[in-house]
Enzyme design. Sequence first.
Site, short mmCIF file in Angstrom:
data_model
loop_
_atom_site.label_atom_id
_atom_site.label_comp_id
_atom_site.label_asym_id
_atom_site.label_seq_id
_atom_site.Cartn_x
_atom_site.Cartn_y
_atom_site.Cartn_z
CD GLU A 264 -2.88 5.48 6.76
OE1 GLU A 264 -2.90 5.52 5.51
OE2 GLU A 264 -1.95 4.96 7.41
CD GLU B 167 -3.12 -2.38 7.50
OE1 GLU B 167 -2.08 -2.67 6.91
OE2 GLU B 167 -3.68 -1.27 7.37
CB SER C 221 5.54 -1.66 12.19
OG SER C 221 5.16 -0.31 12.45
N GLY D 90 2.96 -0.96 4.35
CA GLY D 90 2.98 0.48 4.06
C GLY D 90 4.39 0.93 3.74
N GLY D 91 5.06 1.50 4.73
CA GLY D 91 6.39 2.10 4.54
C GLY D 91 7.38 1.22 3.79
N GLY E 169 2.87 2.35 10.96
CA GLY E 169 3.84 3.43 10.80
C GLY E 169 4.58 3.79 12.06
CG HIS F 283 -5.74 1.88 5.34
ND1 HIS F 283 -5.30 2.83 6.23
CD2 HIS F 283 -4.71 1.00 5.18
CE1 HIS F 283 -4.06 2.55 6.58
NE2 HIS F 283 -3.67 1.45 5.97
CG ASN G 129 -1.74 1.23 1.40
OD1 ASN G 129 -1.79 2.06 0.48
ND2 ASN G 129 -2.38 1.38 2.54
CD1 TRP G 130 3.30 0.93 -3.05
CD2 TRP G 130 3.49 2.26 -4.84
NE1 TRP G 130 3.98 0.22 -4.02
CE2 TRP G 130 4.10 1.01 -5.13
CE3 TRP G 130 3.48 3.23 -5.83
CZ2 TRP G 130 4.71 0.75 -6.35
CZ3 TRP G 130 4.08 2.97 -7.06
CH2 TRP G 130 4.69 1.74 -7.31
CE LYS G 131 -0.17 3.25 4.84
NZ LYS G 131 -0.03 3.39 6.27
P1 13P Z 1 3.25 0.44 7.76
O1 13P Z 1 3.74 -0.82 7.11
O2 13P Z 1 3.97 1.66 7.28
O3 13P Z 1 3.17 0.33 9.25
O4 13P Z 1 1.73 0.65 7.25
C1 13P Z 1 0.84 -0.39 7.33
C2 13P Z 1 -0.37 -0.03 6.55
O5 13P Z 1 -1.12 0.85 6.93
C3 13P Z 1 -0.60 -0.76 5.30
O6 13P Z 1 -1.89 -0.54 4.83
#
Ligand code: 13P
Length: 252
Positions: free
Chosen positions: A96, A166, A212, A233-234, A172, A94, A9-11
């Site tokens: 967010e 999640e 994470s 994510g990251g 993050g 998600h 997920n590149w956000k």
């Molecule tokens: P991180 O891997 O950066 O913690 O993010 C997880 C995430 O929200 C994937 O959708």
Amino acid sequence: MRTPIIAGNWKMHKTYDGAMDLVEALMDELDNVEGAEVVLCPPFPWLLAVAEYLEETPILLGAQDCYWADEGAFTGEVSALMLKDLTQYCIVGHSERRALFGETDESVNKKVHALIEHGIRPICCVGEREAEREAGETDTFVTGQVRAALAGVSAEGALMIVMAYEPIWAIGTGRAATAEEANRVCGLIRNAIEELYGAPTAEGVRIQYGGSVSGRNAAELMRQPEIDGALIGGASLRADEFAAIVRAAAEG
Ligand code: 13P
């Protein structure tokens, strides 16, 4: 046997050039990887360009959100109908989007229905905040989100869904859930699905952990029996790190 699925997920990251550089680096890193399904979820504007890159590869494409109506006066939205010729997956719910953009259990459910109708597999995110965790409410909270997301979905539809656990406190923060805890809650999600649809369906649905995940902790997480992959994510923004996670899943 469930095939593990690793989704990036590149956000809201990467310009066009950055996105193309990342895909190119990923192509090199992920050449020859077998035993895990890989999905890239770039921002909307780069979906088409990334799709062209992925055409001759086994890597699949996902969107990060969608709207449930097919078309209409919904400025800024993208429908599941529009995505269906482009992506095989779409993230919904998600945290967010729930926290920042008004996503609710009801809208998640509508999106799940729209995606299934158009043959796109939802990656459906659930997970508790720190507050629920500290109050000992993780299990009821997460189970409630699962039930709400699946309301009115057939068993056949449920088998198209990938659930993603999640925990919000792990996203993050560099503070991933322990493999044991992540496995426990993923098992709980499977139990909730079993109550709704019976054991064969529950055994078929894939459940990811996200929060994470890195090249360092992936192997232990991916070894857990209830965890069928990860939503990243990251670490999905770095080709070497993402590829290390994919390899851990393929071996786990
Ligand atoms: P991180 O891997 O950066 O913690 O993010 C997880 C995430 O929200 C994937 O959708």
